[in-house]
Scaffold this active site. Structure first.
Site, PDB file in Angstrom:
ATOM      1  N   GLY A  62       0.488  -5.388   0.523  1.00  0.00           N
ATOM      2  CA  GLY A  62      -0.612  -5.217  -0.482  1.00  0.00           C
ATOM      3  C   GLY A  62      -0.208  -5.856  -1.833  1.00  0.00           C
TER       4      GLY A  62
ATOM      5  N   ALA B 228       0.874  -1.199  -0.136  1.00  0.00           N
ATOM      6  CA  ALA B 228       0.195   0.146   0.081  1.00  0.00           C
ATOM      7  C   ALA B 228       0.877   1.113  -0.038  1.00  0.00           C
ATOM      8  CB  ALA B 228      -0.819   0.058   1.071  1.00  0.00           C
TER       9      ALA B 228
ATOM     10  N   GLU C 147      -0.258  -9.517  -1.176  1.00  0.00           N
ATOM     11  CA  GLU C 147      -1.611  -9.989  -1.306  1.00  0.00           C
ATOM     12  C   GLU C 147      -2.407  -9.888  -2.579  1.00  0.00           C
ATOM     13  OE1 GLU C 147      -2.224  -6.787   1.928  1.00  0.00           O
ATOM     14  OE2 GLU C 147      -3.284  -8.466   2.959  1.00  0.00           O
TER      15      GLU C 147
ATOM     16  N   GLU D 141       4.163  -5.630   7.033  1.00  0.00           N
ATOM     17  CA  GLU D 141       3.169  -4.781   7.501  1.00  0.00           C
ATOM     18  C   GLU D 141       3.476  -4.436   9.180  1.00  0.00           C
ATOM     19  OE1 GLU D 141       2.354  -6.909   5.338  1.00  0.00           O
ATOM     20  OE2 GLU D 141       0.753  -6.058   4.127  1.00  0.00           O
TER      21      GLU D 141
HETATM   22  C1  3H9 Z   1       0.399  -2.457   3.335  1.00  0.00           C
HETATM   23  O1  3H9 Z   1       0.715  -2.880   2.042  1.00  0.00           O
HETATM   24  C2  3H9 Z   1      -1.083  -2.733   4.078  1.00  0.00           C
HETATM   25  C3  3H9 Z   1      -1.821  -3.705   3.284  1.00  0.00           C
HETATM   26  O2  3H9 Z   1      -1.674  -5.129   3.877  1.00  0.00           O
HETATM   27  C4  3H9 Z   1      -3.253  -3.448   3.420  1.00  0.00           C
HETATM   28  C5  3H9 Z   1      -3.817  -2.206   2.673  1.00  0.00           C
HETATM   29  C6  3H9 Z   1      -5.193  -1.958   2.812  1.00  0.00           C
HETATM   30  N1  3H9 Z   1       4.501   3.468   0.109  1.00  0.00           N
HETATM   31  O3  3H9 Z   1      13.283   2.080   0.486  1.00  0.00           O
HETATM   32  P1  3H9 Z   1      13.638   3.035  -0.510  1.00  0.00           P
HETATM   33  C7  3H9 Z   1       9.266   5.148  -1.008  1.00  0.00           C
HETATM   34  S1  3H9 Z   1       1.600  -1.428   4.305  1.00  0.00           S
HETATM   35  C8  3H9 Z   1       5.081   4.730  -0.214  1.00  0.00           C
HETATM   36  O4  3H9 Z   1      14.658   3.759  -0.362  1.00  0.00           O
HETATM   37  P2  3H9 Z   1      14.896   0.410  -1.590  1.00  0.00           P
HETATM   38  C9  3H9 Z   1      10.378   5.369  -0.085  1.00  0.00           C
HETATM   39  O5  3H9 Z   1       9.872   6.258   0.862  1.00  0.00           O
HETATM   40  C10 3H9 Z   1       3.068  -1.582   3.118  1.00  0.00           C
HETATM   41  N2  3H9 Z   1       6.360   5.052  -0.504  1.00  0.00           N
HETATM   42  O6  3H9 Z   1      14.386   1.761  -1.966  1.00  0.00           O
HETATM   43  C11 3H9 Z   1      11.558   5.976  -0.956  1.00  0.00           C
HETATM   44  O7  3H9 Z   1      11.021   7.413  -1.109  1.00  0.00           O
HETATM   45  P3  3H9 Z   1      12.123   8.605  -1.451  1.00  0.00           P
HETATM   46  C12 3H9 Z   1       3.749  -2.913   3.171  1.00  0.00           C
HETATM   47  C13 3H9 Z   1       7.165   4.011  -0.553  1.00  0.00           C
HETATM   48  O8  3H9 Z   1      15.215  -0.045  -3.191  1.00  0.00           O
HETATM   49  C14 3H9 Z   1      11.336   5.440  -2.288  1.00  0.00           C
HETATM   50  O9  3H9 Z   1      10.001   4.528  -2.409  1.00  0.00           O
HETATM   51  N3  3H9 Z   1       4.918  -2.459   2.451  1.00  0.00           N
HETATM   52  C15 3H9 Z   1       6.639   2.531  -0.101  1.00  0.00           C
HETATM   53  O10 3H9 Z   1      16.191   0.541  -0.877  1.00  0.00           O
HETATM   54  C16 3H9 Z   1      12.443   4.422  -2.345  1.00  0.00           C
HETATM   55  O11 3H9 Z   1      12.369   3.577  -1.434  1.00  0.00           O
HETATM   56  C17 3H9 Z   1       6.130  -2.116   2.794  1.00  0.00           C
HETATM   57  O12 3H9 Z   1       6.343  -1.937   4.097  1.00  0.00           O
HETATM   58  C18 3H9 Z   1       5.291   2.568  -0.004  1.00  0.00           C
HETATM   59  N4  3H9 Z   1       4.889   1.099   0.399  1.00  0.00           N
HETATM   60  O13 3H9 Z   1      13.702  -0.622  -0.668  1.00  0.00           O
HETATM   61  C19 3H9 Z   1       7.546  -1.938   1.933  1.00  0.00           C
HETATM   62  N5  3H9 Z   1       7.906   1.720  -0.202  1.00  0.00           N
HETATM   63  O14 3H9 Z   1      13.036   8.211  -2.434  1.00  0.00           O
HETATM   64  C20 3H9 Z   1       8.080  -0.921   2.107  1.00  0.00           C
HETATM   65  C21 3H9 Z   1       8.922   2.713  -0.577  1.00  0.00           C
HETATM   66  O15 3H9 Z   1      11.344   9.869  -1.634  1.00  0.00           O
HETATM   67  N6  3H9 Z   1       9.167  -0.608   1.307  1.00  0.00           N
HETATM   68  N7  3H9 Z   1       8.422   3.715  -0.807  1.00  0.00           N
HETATM   69  O16 3H9 Z   1      12.790   8.339  -0.189  1.00  0.00           O
HETATM   70  C22 3H9 Z   1      10.367  -1.220   1.380  1.00  0.00           C
HETATM   71  O17 3H9 Z   1      10.407  -2.154   2.105  1.00  0.00           O
HETATM   72  C23 3H9 Z   1      11.214  -0.706   0.365  1.00  0.00           C
HETATM   73  O18 3H9 Z   1      11.139   0.529   0.073  1.00  0.00           O
HETATM   74  C24 3H9 Z   1      11.481  -1.392  -0.801  1.00  0.00           C
HETATM   75  C25 3H9 Z   1      12.730  -0.884  -1.726  1.00  0.00           C
HETATM   76  C26 3H9 Z   1      12.118  -2.884  -0.551  1.00  0.00           C
HETATM   77  C27 3H9 Z   1      10.375  -1.784  -1.500  1.00  0.00           C
END
Ligand code: 3H9
Length: 697
Positions: free
Chosen positions: A101, A62, A104, A124
């Site tokens: 998500g 999400a 999911e 999450e």
């Molecule tokens: C969810 O899914 C809830 C659902 O179950 C239910 C819903 C109803 N959203 O980390 P990076 C941005 S909860 C918005 O530096 P990497 C991040 O801030 C979600 N922004 O890159 C950064 O911005 P900036 C569950 C996001 O290659 C840029 O993207 N998912 C999101 O080192 C690059 O990120 C997670 O918890 C997001 N979801 O790592 C996954 N994700 O460049 C969270 C990233 O402006 N994300 N951004 O600073 C991660 O773990 C890592 O970002 C990922 C990439 C592994 C994907």
């Protein structure tokens, strides 16, 4: 702006592509686009639907930045239910990371494939949330209860091959994901395969004792947190109810978590961690120097830990010590650490050997002539550090970065002894350096932008979380911890005992109470640091009378088996010592302090608000760039509870007027720190720290 979701037809396959850089998060536009594309795909003449992503990754979850804002339809679970309800088979093809998500969506599809390098996971829990789009219900149906709990409670992504072995992914392709996925779609069509709904499967039977056992483990491992327990509740519900009721149950728990202060705190930390790696006055395009090899001076616990961090990231290290005997001592600690990791099954013996092979010992500075960065990690003696820097200035190649690992020393004064202060920087590692994630990057007055940018990149290379500090005594972390520790000592003199102070802060969520931390670090460390200060900089020394007496009696903490507590040499279990209790009471008497009963709330507020107040001063002076950077320092360096979001976020959460009122009161009654001007002005303006625009200092 181009649409984040597109649709095209390839042969008999309707291909939906999500393209929402950087990580294809499920923003409102993506949810809407996916819903519309699924509706189109299920209405046309194609026989099967393929969902894939453009860019570097599959959907990473999400859009976290939308949480905390008013919900906007369609809600993700509805879109995923639409995917699962499709009368045509839906295939998902994963590259990069399918997280939260995003995963999911994969679980809601009927057939799932991935490229070998992909990873999938439900992280999450790290945001104080649970999978809220069917994840808690579909995962156990496919992988069983235990694997599902493991995936959701650890939050760790797993590789495609492991996901395949758990039944979460059907096919793993070595490469050419899109071509292979399209061919598989045609194959499924030719075989007449229809939709397969995970929601219609039953959860494999499991001994229900697993739920209680998990809750028991979590009581320790996830102390104070809400989401992990809700995850267990949801998975347990999946074993009892049909999918629709389980999903409803999950949705309610998800909302509860989403609206909790804990999730707000953890989401703040997610963004703060990423922001901390950015420096406001450093342009994005600042060139970064290549770091291919590292020199480390000092093979003690700190130098050895730093060497391991570099070797773990594949960087060759020259480890310099005064002589062969000192090198041997250093290497035996490093080998011991690696063999412990191997014996715990966390590293293969051959990998440990390979990493060890990257560390080469030397007693000759000439070996450092070609390295790209040198990290000096000798003990805190400013003159010794300066002598080393003079030597490095002589031997190191032009462009090499010269870094000092120091907790307190003046980085500018050390840089000033070289002919290249612009190449000098502070890199403050935390002990044990091979384990602790934080790296305070201390930019000196003359440190160049290029060196700063390189240091931040280097921190990430060795898997540390960087936070940038300007030079001041103790930088961000230790400068703030000083008043915190001082308040803890004063509370002892006013009526509390070590175990009551520690229990109050442990219950607040700290990894350890402040008195136990002093025992662990060694009471002589703070003692020596205080002695090294000029008397006028030491503050009221009576606050440390008890600790000084203990040190002078040879009770240095855990390492001597006794400090504030006595510790069992085998188990390291600490026990209160009646002699220390007596010493505390006698010291209060000698200082004329009347002992009183002190409530836990006062203990927590005295200690934590002193952190906050000093943090405000640090912000005012521009030592830290932003409140979130301080929170990251405290999360990764000092065991501050993740679910409270760091001291500065916590201050906003409890309300700055309350913080100021208490800081003023503590200042007047107990001579605690004077309220910071920033705290006063924010309260006067009715603002929160989160609204603060920063300083030009
Ligand atoms: C969810 O899914 C809830 C659902 O179950 C239910 C819903 C109803 N959203 O980390 P990076 C941005 S909860 C918005 O530096 P990497 C991040 O801030 C979600 N922004 O890159 C950064 O911005 P900036 C569950 C996001 O290659 C840029 O993207 N998912 C999101 O080192 C690059 O990120 C997670 O918890 C997001 N979801 O790592 C996954 N994700 O460049 C969270 C990233 O402006 N994300 N951004 O600073 C991660 O773990 C890592 O970002 C990922 C990439 C592994 C994907």
């Amino acid at each position: 702006m181009s649409q984040p979701v597109s649709y095209r037809v390839v042969g008999n396959v309707g291909v939906i592509t999500i393209d929402n850089p950087p990580v294809n998060a499920f923003s409102h536009a993506v949810r809407t686009g996916l819903r519309d594309a699924v509706e189109t795909a299920t209405a046309d003449a194609t026989g099967i639907v393929l969902i894939a992503c453009a860019g570097r990754t599959f959907v990473a979850g999400a859009d976290i930045s939308e949480f905390g804002k008013p919900p906007a339809d369609p809600w993700l679970p509805e879109v995923l239910d639409l995917v699962e309800a499709s009368h045509k088979p839906v295939v998902t093809a994963v590259h990069g990371t399918a997280l939260g998500g995003g995963f999911e969506l994969v679980l809601a599809s009927h057939y799932r494939c991935a490229v070998a390098g992909a990873r999938v996971g439900l992280p999450e829990v790290h945001l104080g949330l649970l999978p809220g789009a069917g994840g808690t219900q579909r995962t156990p149906r496919l992988a069983g209860v235990e694997a599902a709990l493991d995936l959701m409670l650890s939050g760790k992504p797993i590789r495609a091959a492991e996901a395949e072995s758990l039944g979460l992914i059907d096919r793993v392709f070595e490469d050419n994901l899109e071509a292979n996925a399209l061919a598989w779609c045609e194959e499924l069509l030719a075989a007449g395969e229809g939709p397969r709904k995970v929601s219609e499967k039953t959860v494999p039977t499991v001994d229900t004792a697993v739920f209680e056992a998990t809750r028991k483990t979590l009581a320790k491992r996830a102390r104070g947190q809400l989401a992990p327990f809700k995850i267990v509740d949801c998975v347990e519900e999946a074993t009892r109810a049909d999918f629709a009721s389980g999903a409803e149950f999950e949705r309610e728990r998800f909302r509860e978590c989403l609206e909790s202060p804990q999730s707000a705190a953890m989401r703040h930390l997610f963004f703060a961690e990423r922001e901390a790696a950015k420096v406001s006055d450093l342009p994005k395009e600042t060139p970064v120097r290549e770091i291919r090899s590292v020199g480390i001076i000092g093979g003690g616990t700190m130098g050895g830990g730093i060497a391991m961090s570099c070797a773990n990231a594949g960087l060759p290290v020259h480890l310099l010590e005064v002589d062969a005997a000192a090198l041997e001592r250093g290497f035996s600690i490093i080998k011991g650490n690696y063999s412990t990791t191997v014996s715990k099954g966390r590293l293969k013996a051959q990998d440990a050997e390979q990493r060890l092979g990257l560390i080469e010992g030397t007693a000759d500075y000439a070996a450092l002539a070609d390295v790209d960065v040198v990290i000096e990690a000798v003990f805190e003696d400013p003159e010794l550090k300066k002598t080393i820097f003079r030597k490095l200035d002589e031997v190191c190649k032009p462009g090499a970065i010269l870094a000092t690992n120091t907790s307190y020393q003046d980085v500018d004064a050390i840089a000033a002894v070289t002919s290249r202060p612009e190449d000098c920087i502070g890199l403050h590692f935390f002990s044990p350096a091979n384990v602790m994630r934080l790296l305070e990057v201390v930019r000196g007055e003359k440190t160049s932008g290029e060196v700063l940018a390189t240091a931040i990149r280097f921190a990430k290379t060795i898997r540390k979380v960087p936070a940038v500090s300007r030079v001041c005594y103790g930088f961000i972390g230790n400068r703030m911890v000083n008043p915190y520790m001082r308040e803890a000592q004063k509370l002892l003199l006013e009526g509390a005992m070590p175990e009551t102070v520690d229990a109050a802060l442990f219950d607040f969520g700290m990894a350890m109470g402040p008195v136990a931390v002093s025992d662990l670090a060694g009471l002589d460390i703070g003692y020596k640091a205080r002695q090294a200060l000029p008397p006028e900089a030491r503050g009221d020394e009576t606050a440390f009378r008890v600790v000084d007496t203990l040190v002078e009696a040879g009770r240095l903490g855990q390492k001597t088996g006794a400090g504030f507590y006595t510790s069992d040499p085998a188990t390291r279990a600490a026990a209160p010592d009646p002699n220390v209790a007596k010493l505390i009471v006698e010291t209060s008497e000698a200082l004329g302090i009347e002992r009183r009963d002190i409530e836990d709330t006062e203990i927590v507020e005295r200690c934590v608000f002193s952190l906050v107040n000093e943090g405000m001063k640090i912000l005012e002076e521009g030592v830290a760039q932003r409140p979130g950077d301080i929170d990251i320092v405290y999360l990764y360096g000092y065991g501050f509870p993740v679910f409270r979001g760091g001291p500065m976020f916590y201050a906003d959460a409890v309300g700055l007027p309350h913080v100021l009122e208490r800081v003023r009161e503590f200042h007047e009654r107990f001579n605690s720190g004077e309220p910071a001007a920033l705290l006063e002005s924010l309260v006067a303006d009715g603002k929160r720290l989160a609204d603060w625009a920063g300083t030009d200092a």
